[in-house]
Design a protein around this motif. Structure first.
Motif, PDB file in Angstrom:
ATOM      1  N   GLY A   9      92.335  38.205  92.676  1.00  0.00           N
ATOM      2  CA  GLY A   9      92.673  38.442  94.084  1.00  0.00           C
ATOM      3  C   GLY A   9      93.902  39.342  94.182  1.00  0.00           C
ATOM      4  N   PHE A  10      94.437  39.422  95.378  1.00  0.00           N
ATOM      5  CA  PHE A  10      95.558  40.344  95.621  1.00  0.00           C
ATOM      6  C   PHE A  10      96.785  39.984  94.773  1.00  0.00           C
ATOM      7  CE2 PHE A  10      99.207  40.734  98.872  1.00  0.00           C
ATOM      8  CZ  PHE A  10      99.643  41.954  98.354  1.00  0.00           C
ATOM      9  N   ILE A  11      97.369  38.822  95.011  1.00  0.00           N
ATOM     10  CA  ILE A  11      98.624  38.490  94.313  1.00  0.00           C
ATOM     11  C   ILE A  11      98.340  38.170  92.840  1.00  0.00           C
ATOM     12  CG2 ILE A  11     100.638  36.966  94.274  1.00  0.00           C
ATOM     13  CD1 ILE A  11     100.194  36.531  97.303  1.00  0.00           C
ATOM     14  N   ASP A  31      88.524  32.925  87.841  1.00  0.00           N
ATOM     15  CA  ASP A  31      88.380  33.316  89.255  1.00  0.00           C
ATOM     16  C   ASP A  31      86.909  33.219  89.634  1.00  0.00           C
ATOM     17  OD1 ASP A  31      90.244  35.379  91.299  1.00  0.00           O
ATOM     18  OD2 ASP A  31      88.089  35.121  91.668  1.00  0.00           O
ATOM     19  N   LYS A  32      86.682  32.703  90.826  1.00  0.00           N
ATOM     20  CA  LYS A  32      85.303  32.519  91.302  1.00  0.00           C
ATOM     21  C   LYS A  32      84.672  33.841  91.725  1.00  0.00           C
ATOM     22  CE  LYS A  32      82.966  29.614  94.761  1.00  0.00           C
ATOM     23  NZ  LYS A  32      83.206  28.648  95.850  1.00  0.00           N
ATOM     24  N   THR A  34      85.092  35.387  94.793  1.00  0.00           N
ATOM     25  CA  THR A  34      84.616  35.350  96.174  1.00  0.00           C
ATOM     26  C   THR A  34      84.732  36.775  96.720  1.00  0.00           C
ATOM     27  OG1 THR A  34      86.801  35.053  97.152  1.00  0.00           O
ATOM     28  CG2 THR A  34      85.654  33.038  96.418  1.00  0.00           C
ATOM     29  N   ASP A  57      84.879  28.255  89.148  1.00  0.00           N
ATOM     30  CA  ASP A  57      85.494  27.598  90.305  1.00  0.00           C
ATOM     31  C   ASP A  57      86.579  26.623  89.830  1.00  0.00           C
ATOM     32  OD1 ASP A  57      85.913  25.903  92.597  1.00  0.00           O
ATOM     33  OD2 ASP A  57      83.943  26.519  93.338  1.00  0.00           O
ATOM     34  N   ILE A  58      87.715  26.598  90.503  1.00  0.00           N
ATOM     35  CA  ILE A  58      88.766  25.631  90.120  1.00  0.00           C
ATOM     36  C   ILE A  58      88.289  24.187  90.331  1.00  0.00           C
ATOM     37  CG2 ILE A  58      90.781  27.124  90.474  1.00  0.00           C
ATOM     38  CD1 ILE A  58      91.211  25.670  93.196  1.00  0.00           C
ATOM     39  N   SER A  83      92.434  32.513 101.694  1.00  0.00           N
ATOM     40  CA  SER A  83      93.789  32.892 102.123  1.00  0.00           C
ATOM     41  C   SER A  83      93.890  33.547 103.498  1.00  0.00           C
ATOM     42  CB  SER A  83      94.386  33.840 101.072  1.00  0.00           C
ATOM     43  OG  SER A  83      93.716  35.079 101.107  1.00  0.00           O
ATOM     44  N   THR A  98      88.055  24.715  98.629  1.00  0.00           N
ATOM     45  CA  THR A  98      88.849  25.325  97.544  1.00  0.00           C
ATOM     46  C   THR A  98      90.300  24.851  97.585  1.00  0.00           C
ATOM     47  OG1 THR A  98      87.503  27.264  97.143  1.00  0.00           O
ATOM     48  CG2 THR A  98      89.861  27.523  96.762  1.00  0.00           C
ATOM     49  N   SER A 131     102.159  28.740  96.827  1.00  0.00           N
ATOM     50  CA  SER A 131     101.848  28.418  98.214  1.00  0.00           C
ATOM     51  C   SER A 131     102.580  29.341  99.186  1.00  0.00           C
ATOM     52  CB  SER A 131     102.141  26.940  98.500  1.00  0.00           C
ATOM     53  OG  SER A 131     101.565  26.570  99.737  1.00  0.00           O
ATOM     54  N   TYR A 158      93.928  27.263 107.761  1.00  0.00           N
ATOM     55  CA  TYR A 158      94.413  27.765 106.468  1.00  0.00           C
ATOM     56  C   TYR A 158      95.701  27.060 106.059  1.00  0.00           C
ATOM     57  CZ  TYR A 158      97.193  30.776 103.398  1.00  0.00           C
ATOM     58  OH  TYR A 158      98.013  31.235 102.391  1.00  0.00           O
ATOM     59  N   LYS A 162      96.566  24.531 102.896  1.00  0.00           N
ATOM     60  CA  LYS A 162      97.602  24.807 101.881  1.00  0.00           C
ATOM     61  C   LYS A 162      98.640  23.675 101.868  1.00  0.00           C
ATOM     62  CE  LYS A 162      98.180  27.886  99.528  1.00  0.00           C
ATOM     63  NZ  LYS A 162      97.699  28.170  98.137  1.00  0.00           N
ATOM     64  N   ASN A 188     103.078  38.840 101.881  1.00  0.00           N
ATOM     65  CA  ASN A 188     103.145  39.885 100.857  1.00  0.00           C
ATOM     66  C   ASN A 188     102.442  41.160 101.322  1.00  0.00           C
ATOM     67  OD1 ASN A 188     103.045  38.431  97.535  1.00  0.00           O
ATOM     68  ND2 ASN A 188     103.960  37.562  99.364  1.00  0.00           N
TER      69      ASN A 188
HETATM   70  P1  NAD Z   1      93.275  36.461  97.914  1.00  0.00           P
HETATM   71  O1  NAD Z   1      92.382  35.908  98.979  1.00  0.00           O
HETATM   72  O2  NAD Z   1      93.498  37.922  97.832  1.00  0.00           O
HETATM   73  O3  NAD Z   1      92.737  36.001  96.472  1.00  0.00           O
HETATM   74  C1  NAD Z   1      92.300  34.709  96.202  1.00  0.00           C
HETATM   75  C2  NAD Z   1      91.567  34.724  94.868  1.00  0.00           C
HETATM   76  O4  NAD Z   1      91.142  33.383  94.570  1.00  0.00           O
HETATM   77  C3  NAD Z   1      90.315  35.600  94.857  1.00  0.00           C
HETATM   78  O5  NAD Z   1      90.277  36.372  93.674  1.00  0.00           O
HETATM   79  C4  NAD Z   1      89.167  34.597  94.890  1.00  0.00           C
HETATM   80  O6  NAD Z   1      87.995  35.065  94.229  1.00  0.00           O
HETATM   81  C5  NAD Z   1      89.791  33.418  94.153  1.00  0.00           C
HETATM   82  N1  NAD Z   1      89.169  32.137  94.508  1.00  0.00           N
HETATM   83  C6  NAD Z   1      88.892  31.676  95.757  1.00  0.00           C
HETATM   84  N2  NAD Z   1      88.325  30.456  95.680  1.00  0.00           N
HETATM   85  C7  NAD Z   1      88.278  30.130  94.363  1.00  0.00           C
HETATM   86  C8  NAD Z   1      87.827  28.984  93.648  1.00  0.00           C
HETATM   87  N3  NAD Z   1      87.288  27.933  94.281  1.00  0.00           N
HETATM   88  N4  NAD Z   1      87.946  28.971  92.298  1.00  0.00           N
HETATM   89  C9  NAD Z   1      88.467  30.050  91.636  1.00  0.00           C
HETATM   90  N5  NAD Z   1      88.903  31.167  92.268  1.00  0.00           N
HETATM   91  C10 NAD Z   1      88.808  31.195  93.611  1.00  0.00           C
HETATM   92  O7  NAD Z   1      94.640  35.677  98.075  1.00  0.00           O
HETATM   93  P2  NAD Z   1      96.135  36.178  97.769  1.00  0.00           P
HETATM   94  O8  NAD Z   1      96.654  36.866  98.966  1.00  0.00           O
HETATM   95  O9  NAD Z   1      96.149  36.856  96.464  1.00  0.00           O
HETATM   96  O10 NAD Z   1      96.873  34.768  97.673  1.00  0.00           O
HETATM   97  C11 NAD Z   1      97.019  34.102  96.420  1.00  0.00           C
HETATM   98  C12 NAD Z   1      97.760  32.807  96.659  1.00  0.00           C
HETATM   99  O11 NAD Z   1      99.036  33.078  97.234  1.00  0.00           O
HETATM  100  C13 NAD Z   1      97.049  31.875  97.661  1.00  0.00           C
HETATM  101  O12 NAD Z   1      97.199  30.560  97.202  1.00  0.00           O
HETATM  102  C14 NAD Z   1      97.787  32.085  98.961  1.00  0.00           C
HETATM  103  O13 NAD Z   1      97.753  30.918  99.753  1.00  0.00           O
HETATM  104  C15 NAD Z   1      99.190  32.357  98.443  1.00  0.00           C
HETATM  105  N6  NAD Z   1     100.043  33.199  99.310  1.00  0.00           N
HETATM  106  C16 NAD Z   1      99.584  34.387  99.802  1.00  0.00           C
HETATM  107  C17 NAD Z   1     100.437  35.189 100.571  1.00  0.00           C
HETATM  108  C18 NAD Z   1      99.989  36.529 101.102  1.00  0.00           C
HETATM  109  O14 NAD Z   1     100.734  37.155 101.863  1.00  0.00           O
HETATM  110  N7  NAD Z   1      98.835  37.042 100.711  1.00  0.00           N
HETATM  111  C19 NAD Z   1     101.740  34.763 100.850  1.00  0.00           C
HETATM  112  C20 NAD Z   1     102.171  33.537 100.323  1.00  0.00           C
HETATM  113  C21 NAD Z   1     101.314  32.772  99.545  1.00  0.00           C
END
Ligand code: NAD
Ligand code: TYD
Length: 352
Positions: A9-11, A31-32, A34, A57-58, A83, A98, A131, A158, A162, A188
């Motif tokens: 995913g992104f982060i 990573d699943k 999605t 899947d986690i 997210s 999830t 988180s 959401y 969390k 982010n």
């Molecule tokens: P994202 O949606 O870009 O990526 C989430 C990733 O998790 C994806 O690659 C998806 O395929 C994977 N995923 C989803 N369900 C799954 C499962 N059941 N099993 C395995 N993999 C699974 O999210 P993000 O923006 O990268 O956020 C990552 C984490 O950081 C999240 O926990 C989010 O709550 C937290 N967060 C995000 C932000 C933000 O600004 N984006 C800020 C603070 C915290």
């Protein structure tokens, strides 16, 4: 090695890329895949033996049990989640599955593995849960930023999911002794950000000549942090954070949504002027507000700075420019992630 979940995913993908750039320690990445997960984010690691990718899947305890027994990670970092607030409003089921049920199964799998480790490995092991500041709910104008002891008051499906996952992580520490660390971070932005979120959506729409949708009056405030600063903070917490502690992470750069989008427009005017000579701000449209929209988030990251010496390396000004450059240079990536299912989402959420 370390195990990351959600590392496509992104982060998570930014974290894996930065980790591999800075260290020879391998990463097992579960990573699943999605709609938000994209192996293209990790293309530069193709063939690199330090990165082992597993699609799964986690919540799959059998798979987790096998992976943990085989790879014996010294730490698990949980990035995996649903997210996107707006998607959680259209339907919360995947968020519950999830973020809550999945985190529960992950904690149980990790606890079983950790319990069986030899004493020294057991003592050194860490479970780091990633988180969000959204668990604290909305801040009043002028109120001090969120500290780690701020009460939880999540307002969206959401953030509620969390918050629930944070509570589970806390309980697995207090009840079972699992050595956990929790980080709560602000919004982010940066490379590989899926264009359903405000900043990449507006860059994408601006370049495509489409409206830049601002919910309500655009005066909601967020504290923006460059994703690579977030990743550096996570590395630091993993390295030296005190077990059982929570660390808030933020950029100290609070802005209204309207300020963020007009700043993006100005940068694009300079870097990629519109062909018709007009300015991108003309594409801004005020649209219906998000139900339950939190008015303000702001983070006090003082604990992380005092205890672990972390501070963001970037300002909003420096990193938003890098981000816009990245999107201009990576239009192929954008094209790949904005096909089929993405168009369905945009149609469903924004209509015409
Ligand atoms: P994202 O949606 O870009 O990526 C989430 C990733 O998790 C994806 O690659 C998806 O395929 C994977 N995923 C989803 N369900 C799954 C499962 N059941 N099993 C395995 N993999 C699974 O999210 P993000 O923006 O990268 O956020 C990552 C984490 O950081 C999240 O926990 C989010 O709550 C937290 N967060 C995000 C932000 C933000 O600004 N984006 C800020 C603070 C915290
Ligand atoms: P978003 O990027 O979805 O992150 P979050 O909801 O997790 O903070 O949204 C950031 C802010 O931008 C939030 O206040 C909602 C607002 N927003 C819009 O005004 N228009 C949009 O089209 C989107 C996606 C978000």
């Amino acid at each position: 090695m370390i195990l990351t979940t959600g590392g496509a995913g992104f982060i998570g993908s930014n974290f894996v890329l930065d980790w591999c750039a800075a260290s020879d320690e391998p990463v097992l990445n579960l990573d699943k895949l999605t709609y938000a997960g994209n192996l293209g984010n990790l293309a530069s690691l193709r063939g690199d033996p330090r990165h082992v990718f597993v699609q799964g899947d986690i919540g799959d305890a059998a798979l987790l049990g096998r992976l943990l027994a085989e790879h014996r990670p010294r730490a698990v970092l949980n990035f995996a989640a649903e997210s996107h607030v707006d998607r959680s409003i259209h339907g919360a089921e995947d968020f519950i599955q999830t973020n809550i049920v999945g985190t529960f199964h992950l904690l149980e799998s990790v606890r079983a593995y950790w319990s069986g480790l030899p004493a020294a490995e057991k003592a050194a092991f860490r479970f780091l849960h990633v988180s969000t500041d959204e668990v604290y709910g909305s801040l009043d104008e002028g109120a001090p930023p969120f500290g780690e002891t701020h009460r939880y008051a999540p307002n969206s499906p959401y953030s509620a999911s969390k918050a629930a996952s944070d509570h589970l992580v806390r309980a697995w520490h207090h009840t079972h002794g699992l050595p956990v660390l929790t980080t709560n971070c602000s919004n982010n932005y940066g490379p590989y950000h899926f264009p359903e979120k405000l900043i990449p959506l507006c860059i994408h729409n601006a370049l495509a000549g489409k409206p830049l949708p601002i919910y309500g009056d655009g005066q909601q405030r967020r504290d923006w942090l460059y994703v690579r600063d977030h990743c550096a903070a996570i590395r630091r917490v993993l390295e030296a954070g005190r077990v059982g502690e929570v660390y808030n992470i933020g950029g100290g750069s609070e802005m209204t949504n309207l300020e963020v989008v007009t700043r993006l427009c100005d940068i694009l005017d300079a870097l990629r002027p519109r062909a018709d000579g007009k300015v991108y701000r003309e594409q801004i449209r005020f649209v219906a507000d998000r139900p339950g929209h939190d008015r303000r988030y702001a983070i006090d990251a003082g604990k992380l700075e005092r205890e672990l010496g972390w501070k963001p390396a970037e300002t909003f000004e420096s990193a938003i420019r890098k981000t816009v450059h990245w999107y201009l240079d990576n239009q192929e990536w954008v094209k790949n992630v904005t096909s089929g299912a993405y168009r369905d989402w945009i149609g469903k959420h924004y209509g015409d």
